[in-house]
Scaffold this motif. Structure first.
Motif, PDB file in Angstrom:
ATOM      1  N   THR A 147       0.834  -1.194   0.000  1.00 39.18           N
ATOM      2  CA  THR A 147       0.000   0.000   0.000  1.00 39.18           C
ATOM      3  C   THR A 147       0.867   1.241   0.000  1.00 39.18           C
ATOM      4  O   THR A 147       1.976   1.239   0.539  1.00 39.18           O
ATOM      5  N   VAL A 152      -0.781   2.598   7.037  1.00 43.16           N
ATOM      6  CA  VAL A 152      -1.120   1.175   7.007  1.00 43.16           C
ATOM      7  C   VAL A 152       0.151   0.336   7.051  1.00 43.16           C
ATOM      8  O   VAL A 152       1.056   0.503   6.235  1.00 43.16           O
ATOM      9  N   LEU A 155      -1.602  -4.922   4.830  1.00 49.18           N
ATOM     10  CA  LEU A 155      -2.763  -4.805   3.970  1.00 49.18           C
ATOM     11  C   LEU A 155      -3.119  -6.182   3.421  1.00 49.18           C
ATOM     12  O   LEU A 155      -2.277  -6.872   2.844  1.00 49.18           O
ATOM     13  N   ALA A 160      -7.076  -3.393   6.487  1.00 51.99           N
ATOM     14  CA  ALA A 160      -5.899  -2.542   6.607  1.00 51.99           C
ATOM     15  C   ALA A 160      -5.545  -2.460   8.089  1.00 51.99           C
ATOM     16  O   ALA A 160      -6.360  -1.988   8.897  1.00 51.99           O
ATOM     17  N   ALA A 182      -9.660   2.789   3.056  1.00 47.36           N
ATOM     18  CA  ALA A 182     -10.180   1.447   3.305  1.00 47.36           C
ATOM     19  C   ALA A 182     -11.660   1.365   2.972  1.00 47.36           C
ATOM     20  O   ALA A 182     -12.115   0.394   2.354  1.00 47.36           O
TER      21      ALA A 182
END
Length: 473
Positions: A147, A152, A155, A160, A182
Motif C-alpha cells: 500500500t 497502514v 494490507l 488494513a 479502506a
C-alpha cells in the motif's frame, strides 16, 4: 521502539531544514513525495518508504499538545524559543515503517535535527537524536509494502492494519486517510495497540462499526477487542473473535478490570436542520451548546487531531460548501479547564442542510454536570437553529474523555427533546412514555421528555424515536 515521532517547534520548518532532517539516513537514502507533496518520504535505495513526514501543522488551540501528548507534550510546548503552552507551536509528525528495524531511529533523528535547528522539543523525548542512522537491514529480505498509504502497516484483501505504539491514539490525518481509503475499497481498518493504550473520543467515534476494530495486545489472551472485550486471533487476513463450540466469543480478563474513579461524562446527541439558504452559517448549533454548557464557544476545530484552528463558524461553513454535496466531518474541542470534544457532520438531504452533532464533556468527582441548563439550551436550539432532536445522557467515564480498553458502563439517557417541527408530526407512542412539557412561550414549542431510570430510559427513547414521522438515527 517508537513508530511515531513528533517535532514541536516554535518556528515553521522550511524546506532546507526539512532536507537537513531527511539526511538522517546519510546520502544513500532517497526522498519521495505523496499526496501532491503533502507527505515526504525517506526511502531505501530500492524506493520502499522508511519514514513518512507530514506537512507541518500550526497548532493554535490552547492545551491541544497536552491533551494528546500528556505532560511531555505540555512541557514541550512550553519549552523553547517562542513556545508557551497557550501559544502556537508547529507540529511535524513522522511515521516510521514497522518493517525495517532502523526506521524508528531514522524518525527520531529526523525530528531531533529539526529541533536542533529551530528549537522546541521532540515527543517522545527519548526518541530524539541527531546521529546518522545507517541502513543495515537486508532490504531484499523485507517484503515490498502493498500500500502507498503511510499509516497502514499490513494490507490484506479484507483489512488494513494500523500499528500504533503510543499511549493515546488520536484521529490523526494519517488515520483519517487510512479509514477513508479502506472504506473506498471495502476494507476494514483494525488498529493494533499495546496494553494500557487509550483512544481519543474522536478516534473511537470514527472507528465505530464492525468489521473495524481496536485490537489490544495482551500478555494473557494474545489479542482482544478494546471496545467489546472479545478475545481475537488472526485468521483469513483479519482479526476475528475466538469462538467456542457453541459459537460464542470469550471475553478477555483484562477487559473487565474497571477502575473505580468517580468521574462522569455528559453526552449530547443533537440534530438540526436548515433550509439550503446561500446565507446559511454552519456551526452555530454547536457554538450555542458549548456556550450554554461551559460559558464559552469551542476553542478550536479541525478535520483531524491535533485540532489546530481557532473556532470559526465562517471557516466551518466555507469548508462544508467547498465539499458539498459530499458530507463534511470535523472535530471541535473546548478550553483546557473543561474537557470537551464534539464531532460535527454536515450533510445535504432533500429536506435541507442537516448538522449531526455529538458533544461530550468531562467532570470530576466534585464537579456537577450542568443538567439544569439543558432545557434552556433545547429551547434556544429550537427557536433559532432548527432543532430536530436532542438526547442528553450521563455515563461514568474518564474526565479527560479518553477511551480505555476495558469495560465501561453504558450511558443513561436523562432527557429527550423533539423540535417543534418534528413534534407536530409525532405519532402517538404505542407504549407509556413520560408526559412531555412544552418549552418556550406558547403551546407550539419543542416537546421535552424527562426520562426514567436505567433500562427504562432507553426503552422510552426507543418508543419515542419510533413514533417520529421520520426516522432518526
Amino acid at each position: 521502539m517508537t513508530k511515531d515521532v513528533i517535532a514541536l517547534t516554535p518556528k515553521m520548518p522550511d524546506l532546507p531544514t526539512l532536507l537537513a532532517g531527511l539526511y538522517a539516513g546519510g546520502p544513500d537514502l532517497g526522498v519521495n513525495t505523496l499526496a501532491d507533496g503533502a507527505v515526504v518520504q525517506l526511502c531505501a535505495p530500492d524506493g520502499r518508504p522508511l519514514v513518512s513526514v507530514e506537512t507541518p501543522v500550526l497548532v493554535q488551540v490552547p492545551g491541544e499538545t497536552a491533551r494528546l501528548l500528556g505532560s511531555e507534550g505540555s512541557e514541550a510546548s512550553e519549552g523553547g524559543e517562542g513556545g508557551g503552552h497557550d501559544g502556537p507551536v508547529w507540529w511535524t509528525e513522522a511515521r516510521a515503517s514497522t518493517a525495517v528495524a532502523e526506521a524508528g531511529r531514522l524518525a527520531g533523528s529526523f525530528a531531533g535535527r529539526l529541533v536542533t535547528v529551530l528549537g522546541g522539543a521532540v515527543w517522545p523525548p527519548e526518541a530524539a537524536t541527531t546521529e546518522v542512522v545507517p541502513l543495515t537491514t537486508d532490504i531484499t529480505a523485507v517484503p515490498v509494502p502493498a500500500t502507498a498509504t503511510p499509516a497502514v502497516d499490513v494490507l490484506t484483501p479484507s483489512t488494513a492494519v494500523v500499528i500504533q505504539d503510543r499511549p493515546l491514539v488520536p484521529m490523526s490525518s494519517w488515520l483519517s486517510d487510512a479509514l477513508r481509503t479502506a472504506a473506498d475499497n471495502d476494507r476494514a481498518v483494525q488498529i493494533v495497540t499495546p496494553p494500557g493504550a487509550r483512544l481519543t473520543l474522536a478516534t473511537r467515534t470514527a472507528l465505530r462499526g464492525l468489521p473495524n476494530r481496536w485490537v489490544v495486545r495482551d500478555p494473557e489472551d494474545g489479542y482482544y477487542d478494546g471496545l467489546s472485550g472479545a478475545v481475537l486471533h488472526w485468521k483469513g487476513g483479519t482479526f476475528t473473535p475466538v469462538r467456542d463450540a457453541h459459537g460464542d466469543a470469550r471475553l478477555a480478563g483484562a477487559f473487565g478490570a474497571v477502575t473505580g474513579a468517580n468521574e462522569r461524562q455528559l453526552l449530547l446527541t443533537l440534530r438540526t436542520r436548515h433550509p439550503a439558504d446561500p446565507d446559511l452559517v454552519l456551526g452555530r448549533s454547536l457554538e450555542t451548546a458549548c456556550t450554554r454548557l461551559t460559558g464559552r464557544p469551542p476553542a478550536g476545530w479541525s478535520t483531524a487531531e491535533p485540532v489546530n484552528l481557532p473556532w470559526s463558524t465562517r471557516q466551518v461553513t466555507d469548508l462544508a460548501r467547498s465539499r458539498a454535496p459530499r458530507p463534511t466531518w470535523l472535530i471541535a474541542v473546548g478550553h483546557p479547564d473543561r474537557p470537551l470534544l464534539a464531532t460535527l457532520r454536515v450533510l445535504r438531504t432533500p429536506a435541507g442542510v442537516e448538522e449531526d452533532i455529538t458533544l461530550t464533556l468531562g467532570y470530576g468527582d466534585e464537579e456537577a454536570p450542568p443538567l439544569d441548563a439543558v432545557e434552556g439550551l433545547a429551547a434556544e436550539l429550537d427557536a433559532e437553529h432548527g432543532l430536530v432532536t436532542l438526547l442528553t445522557a450521563l455515563r461514568q467515564g474518564r474526565r479527560d474523555l479518553t477511551v480505555p480498553a476495558h469495560a465501561e458502563p453504558p450511558p443513561t439517557p436523562v432527557t429527550l427533546t423533539v423540535g417543534r417541527t418534528e413534534a407536530d408530526r409525532i405519532r402517538r407512542p404505542p407504549a407509556p412514555v413520560p408526559t412531555p412539557v412544552r418549552l418556550g412561550p406558547g403551546h407550539r414549542g419543542p416537546l421535552h421528555y424527562r426520562l426514567g431510570q436505567d433500562g427504562e430510559a432507553w426503552e422510552q427513547v426507543r418508543v419515542l424515536v419510533g413514533g417520529l414521522g421520520t426516522a432518526e438515527s
